[in-house]
Scaffold this motif. Structure first.
Motif, mmCIF file in Angstrom:
data_model
loop_
_atom_site.group_PDB
_atom_site.id
_atom_site.type_symbol
_atom_site.label_atom_id
_atom_site.label_comp_id
_atom_site.label_asym_id
_atom_site.label_seq_id
_atom_site.Cartn_x
_atom_site.Cartn_y
_atom_site.Cartn_z
ATOM 1 N N ALA A 1 -3.362 11.047 -4.689
ATOM 2 C CA ALA A 1 -4.408 11.944 -5.198
ATOM 3 C C ALA A 1 -4.432 11.983 -6.722
ATOM 4 N N ASN A 2 -3.257 11.916 -7.351
ATOM 5 C CA ASN A 2 -3.217 12.011 -8.810
ATOM 6 C C ASN A 2 -3.034 10.659 -9.495
ATOM 7 N N GLY A 3 -2.850 9.592 -8.723
ATOM 8 C CA GLY A 3 -2.716 8.265 -9.297
ATOM 9 C C GLY A 3 -1.320 7.922 -9.812
ATOM 10 N N TYR A 4 -0.358 8.809 -9.589
ATOM 11 C CA TYR A 4 0.977 8.577 -10.114
ATOM 12 C C TYR A 4 2.075 8.575 -9.053
ATOM 13 N N MET B 1 0.831 -1.210 0.000
ATOM 14 C CA MET B 1 0.000 0.000 0.000
ATOM 15 C C MET B 1 0.864 1.257 0.000
ATOM 16 N N PHE B 2 1.968 1.227 0.704
ATOM 17 C CA PHE B 2 2.863 2.372 0.769
ATOM 18 C C PHE B 2 3.451 2.690 -0.599
ATOM 19 N N ARG B 3 3.622 1.676 -1.413
ATOM 20 C CA ARG B 3 4.232 1.847 -2.730
ATOM 21 C C ARG B 3 3.221 1.850 -3.873
ATOM 22 N N GLU B 4 1.943 1.905 -3.569
ATOM 23 C CA GLU B 4 0.895 1.845 -4.587
ATOM 24 C C GLU B 4 0.539 3.244 -5.091
#
Length: 89
Positions: free
Chosen positions: A82-85, A74-77
């Motif tokens: 907010a912007n998906g990147y 999750m930390f690296r997802e």
């Protein structure tokens, strides 16, 4: 309200106090003051540092491999940003 650990606050106050000139001194002639043995003993009393990590009794999944892996992912997802990147790392 977020509570700051006492040691960093104490160190910051100690360092800030050693860098300020004494009353009547000019910044040009001021020299940092060395901490006294009493100050050093007060700082050391908050140790040992670094703190040894251990299980969190308030977290029912603390130390479980599946929970650690989930947090790692999750930390690296990037989709969690907010912007998906952007990831947290």
């Amino acid at each position: 309200m977020v509570s700051l650990p006492l040691l960093p606050v104490t160190l910051l106050a100690l360092l800030a106090g050693t860098m300020l000139p004494l009353k009547g001194d000019t910044a040009k002639s001021a020299t940092p003051l060395a901490p006294t043995p009493q100050h050093l003993n007060a700082i050391v009393a908050h140790g040992p540092w670094p703190v040894t990590p251990g299980p969190d009794p308030s977290n029912p999944v603390s130390g479980q491999a599946a929970a650690i892996e989930f947090g790692y992912r999750m930390f690296r997802e990037p989709r969690m940003s907010a912007n998906g990147y952007v990831t947290c790392v």
